[in-house]
Design a protein around this motif. Structure first.
Motif, PDB file in Angstrom:
ATOM      1  N   VAL A  23      23.346  59.642  76.439  1.00 53.86           N
ATOM      2  CA  VAL A  23      24.750  59.957  76.147  1.00 53.86           C
ATOM      3  C   VAL A  23      25.329  58.961  75.139  1.00 53.86           C
ATOM      4  N   GLY A  24      25.069  57.681  75.354  1.00 59.03           N
ATOM      5  CA  GLY A  24      25.637  56.650  74.497  1.00 59.03           C
ATOM      6  C   GLY A  24      25.182  56.748  73.054  1.00 59.03           C
ATOM      7  N   THR A  25      23.880  56.982  72.844  1.00 67.85           N
ATOM      8  CA  THR A  25      23.391  57.080  71.465  1.00 67.85           C
ATOM      9  C   THR A  25      23.931  58.336  70.778  1.00 67.85           C
ATOM     10  N   HIS A  26      24.089  59.422  71.529  1.00 68.52           N
ATOM     11  CA  HIS A  26      24.679  60.628  70.942  1.00 68.52           C
ATOM     12  C   HIS A  26      26.099  60.348  70.463  1.00 68.52           C
ATOM     13  N   PHE A  27      26.913  59.753  71.318  1.00 67.83           N
ATOM     14  CA  PHE A  27      28.294  59.469  70.947  1.00 67.83           C
ATOM     15  C   PHE A  27      28.351  58.493  69.778  1.00 67.83           C
ATOM     16  N   ALA A  28      27.541  57.437  69.835  1.00 69.12           N
ATOM     17  CA  ALA A  28      27.574  56.407  68.799  1.00 69.12           C
ATOM     18  C   ALA A  28      27.156  56.965  67.444  1.00 69.12           C
ATOM     19  N   MET A  29      26.057  57.712  67.421  1.00 69.70           N
ATOM     20  CA  MET A  29      25.564  58.232  66.144  1.00 69.70           C
ATOM     21  C   MET A  29      26.398  59.391  65.614  1.00 69.70           C
ATOM     22  N   SER A  30      27.061  60.102  66.513  1.00 70.91           N
ATOM     23  CA  SER A  30      27.877  61.238  66.075  1.00 70.91           C
ATOM     24  C   SER A  30      29.238  60.803  65.554  1.00 70.91           C
ATOM     25  N   HIS A  31      29.680  59.596  65.938  1.00 68.77           N
ATOM     26  CA  HIS A  31      31.042  59.200  65.593  1.00 68.77           C
ATOM     27  C   HIS A  31      31.113  57.842  64.890  1.00 68.77           C
ATOM     28  N   PRO A  32      31.197  56.689  65.567  1.00 69.91           N
ATOM     29  CA  PRO A  32      31.413  55.442  64.824  1.00 69.91           C
ATOM     30  C   PRO A  32      30.272  55.057  63.882  1.00 69.91           C
ATOM     31  N   LEU A  33      29.027  55.388  64.244  1.00 69.05           N
ATOM     32  CA  LEU A  33      27.894  54.988  63.414  1.00 69.05           C
ATOM     33  C   LEU A  33      27.503  56.035  62.378  1.00 69.05           C
ATOM     34  N   ARG A  34      28.073  57.218  62.470  1.00 67.45           N
ATOM     35  CA  ARG A  34      27.643  58.288  61.576  1.00 67.45           C
ATOM     36  C   ARG A  34      27.859  57.938  60.102  1.00 67.45           C
ATOM     37  N   PHE A  74      35.642  64.962  71.205  1.00 63.59           N
ATOM     38  CA  PHE A  74      35.361  64.167  70.005  1.00 63.59           C
ATOM     39  C   PHE A  74      35.050  65.069  68.809  1.00 63.59           C
ATOM     40  N   GLN A  75      34.387  66.183  69.077  1.00 59.83           N
ATOM     41  CA  GLN A  75      34.055  67.109  67.993  1.00 59.83           C
ATOM     42  C   GLN A  75      35.323  67.668  67.347  1.00 59.83           C
ATOM     43  N   ASP A  76      36.313  67.974  68.162  1.00 59.17           N
ATOM     44  CA  ASP A  76      37.587  68.451  67.610  1.00 59.17           C
ATOM     45  C   ASP A  76      38.179  67.423  66.650  1.00 59.17           C
ATOM     46  N   ARG A  77      38.169  66.156  67.052  1.00 61.22           N
ATOM     47  CA  ARG A  77      38.741  65.115  66.198  1.00 61.22           C
ATOM     48  C   ARG A  77      37.945  64.979  64.901  1.00 61.22           C
ATOM     49  N   LYS A  78      36.623  65.043  65.007  1.00 60.54           N
ATOM     50  CA  LYS A  78      35.777  64.904  63.820  1.00 60.54           C
ATOM     51  C   LYS A  78      35.972  66.089  62.877  1.00 60.54           C
ATOM     52  N   TRP A 126      41.709  76.942  63.516  1.00 56.08           N
ATOM     53  CA  TRP A 126      40.775  77.364  64.574  1.00 56.08           C
ATOM     54  C   TRP A 126      41.246  76.873  65.939  1.00 56.08           C
ATOM     55  N   GLU A 127      41.760  75.653  65.978  1.00 58.39           N
ATOM     56  CA  GLU A 127      42.268  75.110  67.240  1.00 58.39           C
ATOM     57  C   GLU A 127      43.478  75.901  67.733  1.00 58.39           C
ATOM     58  N   ARG A 128      44.335  76.307  66.806  1.00 58.08           N
ATOM     59  CA  ARG A 128      45.531  77.059  67.207  1.00 58.08           C
ATOM     60  C   ARG A 128      45.187  78.444  67.739  1.00 58.08           C
ATOM     61  N   SER A 129      44.096  79.017  67.271  1.00 54.35           N
ATOM     62  CA  SER A 129      43.746  80.383  67.671  1.00 54.35           C
ATOM     63  C   SER A 129      42.743  80.437  68.818  1.00 54.35           C
ATOM     64  N   THR A 130      42.297  79.276  69.264  1.00 55.48           N
ATOM     65  CA  THR A 130      41.299  79.225  70.342  1.00 55.48           C
ATOM     66  C   THR A 130      41.723  78.197  71.388  1.00 55.48           C
ATOM     67  N   SER A 131      40.898  78.042  72.413  1.00 56.75           N
ATOM     68  CA  SER A 131      41.228  77.128  73.504  1.00 56.75           C
ATOM     69  C   SER A 131      40.058  76.202  73.814  1.00 56.75           C
ATOM     70  N   TYR A 132      40.373  74.931  74.069  1.00 53.43           N
ATOM     71  CA  TYR A 132      39.336  74.007  74.557  1.00 53.43           C
ATOM     72  C   TYR A 132      38.900  74.441  75.952  1.00 53.43           C
ATOM     73  N   TRP A 133      39.873  74.692  76.813  1.00 51.17           N
ATOM     74  CA  TRP A 133      39.567  75.084  78.196  1.00 51.17           C
ATOM     75  C   TRP A 133      39.171  76.555  78.246  1.00 51.17           C
ATOM     76  N   PRO A 134      38.104  76.875  78.955  1.00 53.02           N
ATOM     77  CA  PRO A 134      37.623  78.270  78.998  1.00 53.02           C
ATOM     78  C   PRO A 134      38.612  79.214  79.668  1.00 53.02           C
ATOM     79  N   ARG A 135      38.717  80.389  79.119  1.00 56.18           N
ATOM     80  CA  ARG A 135      39.473  81.481  79.724  1.00 56.18           C
ATOM     81  C   ARG A 135      38.439  82.457  80.286  1.00 56.18           C
TER      82      ARG A 135
END
Length: 221
Positions: free
Chosen positions: A15-26, A160-164, A176-185
């Motif tokens: 989990v940690g390497t995924h988050f690190a490489m996808s965001h601060p280290l990318r 985090f993906q939304d922010r990126k 896309w965010e305005r027309s969709t939902s993070y939480w499942p319907r």
């Protein structure tokens, strides 16, 4: 290091390497290695962490469930949740603006269709529901560790993906965010279309069959 401790460490590393490489280290990694080099290192690190998780999981005794049991009602609930997860996952492979593919910005400007009517993160929620199903059906220590790791990676990763994507795609992702939902319907899942359901059922049958015929419909055949 005992197997369960190793599994916990492997899960944190995964989990940690995924988050690190996808965001601060990318950014620094792409500048240093180039896009192709970054993708290669990302893949190798992720594969190594996943292999560590797998072998630590296999080495850890299954043990008794920490709660609940293995009755048919539990298995039916877990099987239904897993089916929903596979439908979301299958549908996420078609026209997903979050995937790094040409035309992603154009796709984000179109009305939500298929599984994206349920959530804009169908792949991530598919993984999270998979984790929930395993917590329900087989809440042993080793399964809890892996399931919580996958659920954390999926749901926090979706945020985090939304922010990126807001940075990378600008107003296209914001639209896309305005027309969709993070939480499942979830009430919309029956209307996502035939292709996600066919793909999801196929993956569900195949994946549950790999559980030595002890999961999904195979449990009662």
């Amino acid at each position: 290091m005992d197997p369960l401790t190793s599994l916990i460490a492997a899960s944190i590393a995964f989990v940690g390497t995924h988050f690190a490489m996808s965001h601060p280290l990318r950014g620094p990694m792409v500048r240093t290695l180039g896009s192709a080099g970054f993708s290669l290192v990302y893949t190798l690190v992720s594969a190594a962490a996943m292999a560590w998780m797998y072998f630590a999981f296999v080495a850890t005794p299954a043990g008794a469930p920490l709660w609940g049991g293995y009755g048919d009602a539990v298995w039916i609930a877990a099987s239904a949740i897993t089916l929903a997860a596979m439908v979301l996952f299958a549908g996420s492979l078609i026209g997903n603006p979050a995937l790094p593919a040409p035309g992603a910005a154009q796709a984000a400007r179109k009305p939500a269709r298929g599984v994206f009517k349920v959530t804009r993160h169908p792949m991530m929620w598919g993984f999270a529901l998979w984790a929930l199903a395993h917590l329900i059906a087989a809440p042993t220590a080793r399964t809890v560790v892996v399931a919580l790791a996958i659920a954390t990676l999926a749901l926090v990763g979706a945020h985090f993906q939304d922010r990126k994507k807001e940075v990378l795609m600008g107003d296209a992702w914001e639209q896309w965010e305005r027309s969709t939902s993070y939480w499942p319907r979830f009430h919309r899942i029956l209307a996502v279309g035939l292709v996600p359901w066919i793909g999801g059922i196929a993956i569900w049958l195949g994946a549950s069959w790999l559980h030595e015929m002890e999961a999904g419909v195979w449990r009662w055949i």
